[in-house]
Design a protein around this motif. Structure first.
Motif, short mmCIF file in Angstrom:
data_model
loop_
_atom_site.label_atom_id
_atom_site.label_comp_id
_atom_site.label_asym_id
_atom_site.label_seq_id
_atom_site.Cartn_x
_atom_site.Cartn_y
_atom_site.Cartn_z
N ALA A 141 41.79 46.35 29.25
CA ALA A 141 43.06 46.06 29.92
C ALA A 141 43.99 45.28 29.00
O ALA A 141 45.19 45.59 28.90
CB ALA A 141 42.80 45.29 31.21
N PRO B 6 43.81 50.06 30.31
CA PRO B 6 43.05 49.64 31.50
C PRO B 6 42.29 50.80 32.14
O PRO B 6 42.73 51.93 32.15
CB PRO B 6 44.14 49.12 32.44
N HIS C 141 43.64 43.11 37.04
CA HIS C 141 44.10 44.29 37.76
C HIS C 141 44.92 43.91 39.00
O HIS C 141 45.88 44.61 39.35
CB HIS C 141 42.89 45.16 38.15
#
Length: 545
Positions: free
Chosen positions: A323, A328, A367
């Motif tokens: 990421a 990612p 995330h």
């Protein structure tokens, strides 16, 4: 920083952010040069090859290594119970050599030296077993110790039966708890599947393990372990060329003595890159390296080495590194390890790991903050995990963990994960208490360490002081300044602190932590933990295999 003077008395110019960045670039290039990874040698694993694989090249060098690593008290390894597993392995190996009555090898020690070392080791092992102290939480210790003490007693009985015993007066060892070993032996006598995590300790599972067809080499290695692979080969009626090639390559790469786990490609790469990126160090790994990390992620995540089960720790570090590198991957595989309150390292884990959960918090926290719909999908779990880490903090402000001997590593992982990804209400007091504990435990020489000052542990302490966010405390900056000289010392002088069957050092991973700490001490990369860059949209997400 002022001018530094090396041990040879040579003055070198002051370090700058650029020189640290250059060193980090060279470190990342090293990840490609030696993809198997750099791991310190293990007394335990080397002892198993001496006992089980005298046919392997470098046998004399391994035997000499065992004698060279023996301490003045006759034992091997570090204090607080960490010496029991390596001492049992070394003693069993030396007594096996005596039972085999091996001829003196030009590359190995004389038989009289082996006898003397074995006698001193036996006395040291008996003393440690008599204390009945609990074993540190290293993998398979509760299988290794009873299995090896049984073998030692068998060898001693054979030696006593000879006309001229090599170890006169040697008595059977004190009894040890063998309930776990008996349970595994009972499992192997059934048709139930054998957990893959046991492959890593195949060398102590006994002859019943040889009947298990599910145990097989992956990329030549059984359980990513030289010892397990050698024992598995001894159980074969026909040779396995890939397994033999794996062993030949490992002993050649390490010039005789071997590590507990190799290769560690995914672990080394993901941890090294995560550590540097977290501290704000700009790195550019090769496209092939980044693609390899992404390919390592399957439905269950990523594994440290071939033949080992995928785990939440390696998976989290890999997800976080990708990421931060702009590649990612959807973290769905992590939820296979979600226990509701926290995450397990693998399904069926005994106990729990602070650092695994800290790494999960970082992966999910990134995330939640940076991907489309991430907040709605992950924010609740991130908040709960942050609360769990706060709640398991020790009263004085530190954390401990099952994967590392030092509380400074666990405190570094937990404090930076909380500071970077938990809410201020959760992170604030916990991080402040962690900083307070680090300040309170600084040694008189300016460094930090569980048993003595080490470069590695000093780096973790500096990360907590300077990388945990918030207004910089003058006392934290002063403490970090006092530690600077320790960050210039080679990690080769440190004892191994990472948990495997024996303690080990993942060399590049530790070097990365030290380099990042030096950058923080120069006043760079400490503005915000996680040093997060631009958002990456959901359209840029790689779909996990």
């Amino acid at each position: 920083m002022g001018h530094a003077v090396t041990a040879a008395g040579v003055t070198r110019p002051p370090e700058t952010a650029q020189t640290v960045a250059d060193a980090a670039g060279e470190l990342v290039a090293d990840l490609d040069r030696k993809p198997a990874g750099r791991v310190s040698a293990s007394v335990y694993e080397t002892g198993r090859l001496v006992a089980d694989a005298p046919w392997l090249g470098g046998h004399g060098r391994r035997l000499a290594y065992l004698l060279g690593e023996q301490g003045p008290d006759g034992a091997w390894g570090l204090p607080d119970g960490y010496g029991l597993v390596p001492t049992a392995s070394a003693v069993e190996a030396l007594v096996t050599v005596l039972v085999r009555d091996e001829p003196t090898d030009l590359t190995g020690p004389a038989r009289s030296d082996v006898e003397a070392a074995a006698a001193r080791g036996l006395r040291a092992l008996a003393r440690r077993l008599e204390t009945g102290a609990p074993l540190p939480d290293t993998p398979a210790a509760d299988l290794i110790v009873p299995a090896l003490t049984d073998r030692i007693d068998t060898h001693l009985a054979r030696l006593r039966d000879r006309d001229a015993p090599a170890l006169p007066g040697a008595l059977p060892l004190p009894r040890v708890d063998r309930r776990r070993l008996d349970a595994v032996s009972a499992l192997l006598a059934t048709d139930r599947p054998m957990p893959r995590k046991l492959w890593h300790a195949y060398e102590v599972l006994g002859p019943r393990a040889a009947t298990r067809d599910e145990v097989r080499p992956i990329d030549g290695a059984v359980g990513a372990s030289p010892a397990a692979t050698a024992r598995w080969l001894n159980h074969r009626r026909t040779p396995d060329r890939a397994a033999r090639a794996y062993l030949d390559e490992v002993v050649a790469r390490h010039d005789g003595p071997v590590p507990c786990c190799t290769p560690i490609t995914v672990f080394e790469r993901s941890w090294t890159l995560s550590t540097l990126l977290r501290a704000g160090v700009s790195v550019r790994p090769s496209p092939a390296l980044v693609a390899g990390l992404a390919a390592a992620l399957g439905p269950d995540g990523a594994a440290t080495g071939p033949g080992l089960p995928a785990d939440a720790d390696t998976t989290s570090a890999t997800l976080y590194a990708l990421a931060r590198l702009g590649r990612p991957v959807e973290p769905a595989s992590l939820f296979r390890y979600d226990l509701g309150t926290h995450f397990c390292t693998w399904r069926g884990e005994d106990g729990n790991s602070i650092t695994t959960n800290a790494h999960v918090l970082e992966a999910l926290g990134w995330h939640a903050r940076h991907t489309r719909d991430g907040a709605s999908r992950y924010a609740v779990r991130v908040a709960a995990l942050g609360g769990w880490l706060r709640d398991v903090q020790q009263p004085d402000g530190h954390w401990t963990d099952r994967w590392h001997a030092s509380p400074y590593y666990a405190t570094y992982c937990a404090a930076l994960a909380l500071a970077g990804h938990a809410t201020p209400e959760v992170a604030g007091e916990a991080v402040d208490r962690a900083i307070g504990w680090v300040l309170a435990t600084q040694r008189a020489d300016g460094g930090w360490g569980r048993w003595s000052t080490t470069t590695e542990e000093t780096a973790y302490a500096v990360h907590v002081l300077l990388g945990a966010g918030g207004p910089q405390r003058p006392d934290a900056a002063e403490a970090a300044h006092r530690a600077l000289r320790h960050l210039q010392v080679s990690v080769a002088d440190d004892p191994p602190l990472w948990h495997d069957k024996d303690l080990y050092t993942p060399v590049l991973v530790v070097r990365a932590a030290v380099l990042a700490a030096r950058l923080l001490a120069l006043g760079r990369g400490a503005a915000r933990p996680g040093g997060e860059g631009a958002d990456v949209s959901h359209q840029g997400m790689i779909t996990s295999a």
